[in-house]
Design an enzyme around this catalytic site. Structure first.
Site, PDB file in Angstrom:
ATOM      1  CG  ASP A 272      -1.739   1.236   1.368  1.00  0.00           C
ATOM      2  OD1 ASP A 272      -2.654   1.443   0.556  1.00  0.00           O
ATOM      3  OD2 ASP A 272      -1.460   2.029   2.288  1.00  0.00           O
TER       4      ASP A 272
ATOM      5  CD  GLU B 100      -3.458  -1.890  -1.027  1.00  0.00           C
ATOM      6  OE1 GLU B 100      -3.739  -0.691  -1.186  1.00  0.00           O
ATOM      7  OE2 GLU B 100      -3.783  -2.540   0.000  1.00  0.00           O
TER       8      GLU B 100
END
Length: 226
Positions: free
Chosen positions: A45, A117
């Site tokens: 992320d 992610e």
């Protein structure tokens, strides 16, 4: 994960892992094993946010911080990541627990977005920041070409509120209906109520804000705005 499946997913991603265990972990949901992908997701992320921010900074030298923030939010939000996951057919490679399998977890946007992610995090650990940056920019090439500053980059909650106000309708109401998981890694489920829609719009996300944005996006689609 057998050799054929491993080879197939690596071809789809455009990257060959040196440490195959990182790939396996990135595709493993917490419902399936104690060695799951949530720490990789956390890392990925942050890397994704940096890479996209840097790309926007380079591509739009005269755009202010507000527009760049909105464009970045559009590019890294859950449904955009889920779109990338669908393009890669990631659902067929996920390792899920029986409960998630039965409930269709391999199709759930939040799980798919989190997996993208996690893959970014795993590729970084397997290689370096330059390699993962080049790969992300390849995945995002068409989206970066199409994106531009303006009102379309406002987040879904803002767009929904402005649309309802323009129609002189009541503002949406958001309710938390479930919070699942430990404090450091929760999944929020939100119901959004719109006066002109009989059913609740359901959103999920790793924070209340993300879940509300997800619900608002679904409301915009239901209303035919997007």
């Amino acid at each position: 994960m057998n050799h054929i499946v491993t080879k197939k997913i690596q071809k789809v991603l455009g990257y060959t892992f040196t440490h195959k265990d990182l790939l396996k972990q990135a595709l493993t949901h917490r419902s399936a094993s104690s060695k799951h992908n949530e720490r990789l997701e956390f890392l990925g992320d942050s890397i994704l946010s940096f890479v996209i921010a840097n790309a926007l900074y380079q591509h739009f030298p005269y755009i202010d911080e507000g527009d760049m923030s909105r464009m970045r939010a559009t590019l890294v939000r859950g449904n955009t990541l889920a779109e990338i996951a669908y393009e890669f057919d990631l659902g067929e490679y996920l390792k899920l627990g029986q409960g998630e399998l039965k409930s269709g977890g391999f199709r759930r946007e939040s799980i798919l977005a989190n997996t993208v992610e996690a893959l970014i995090g795993s590729i970084y650990l397997d290689s370096n920041i330059k390699t993962v940056e080049e790969l992300i920019l390849k995945w995002y090439e068409k989206r970066l070409e199409k994106i531009s500053p303006g009102d379309t980059q406002k987040d879904p909650k803002t767009r929904l509120q402005e649309y309802l106000q323009s129609k002189h309708l009541s503002l949406p109401l958001y309710f938390i209906v479930e919070v699942y998981g430990e404090a450091h890694n929760q999944l929020f489920t939100i119901h959004c109520k719109i006066s002109t829609i009989s059913e609740y719009l359901i959103g999920t996300g790793s924070s209340r804000r993300k879940a509300e944005q997800d619900a608002a996006q679904k409301a915009l689609i239901k209303l035919g705005v997007e």
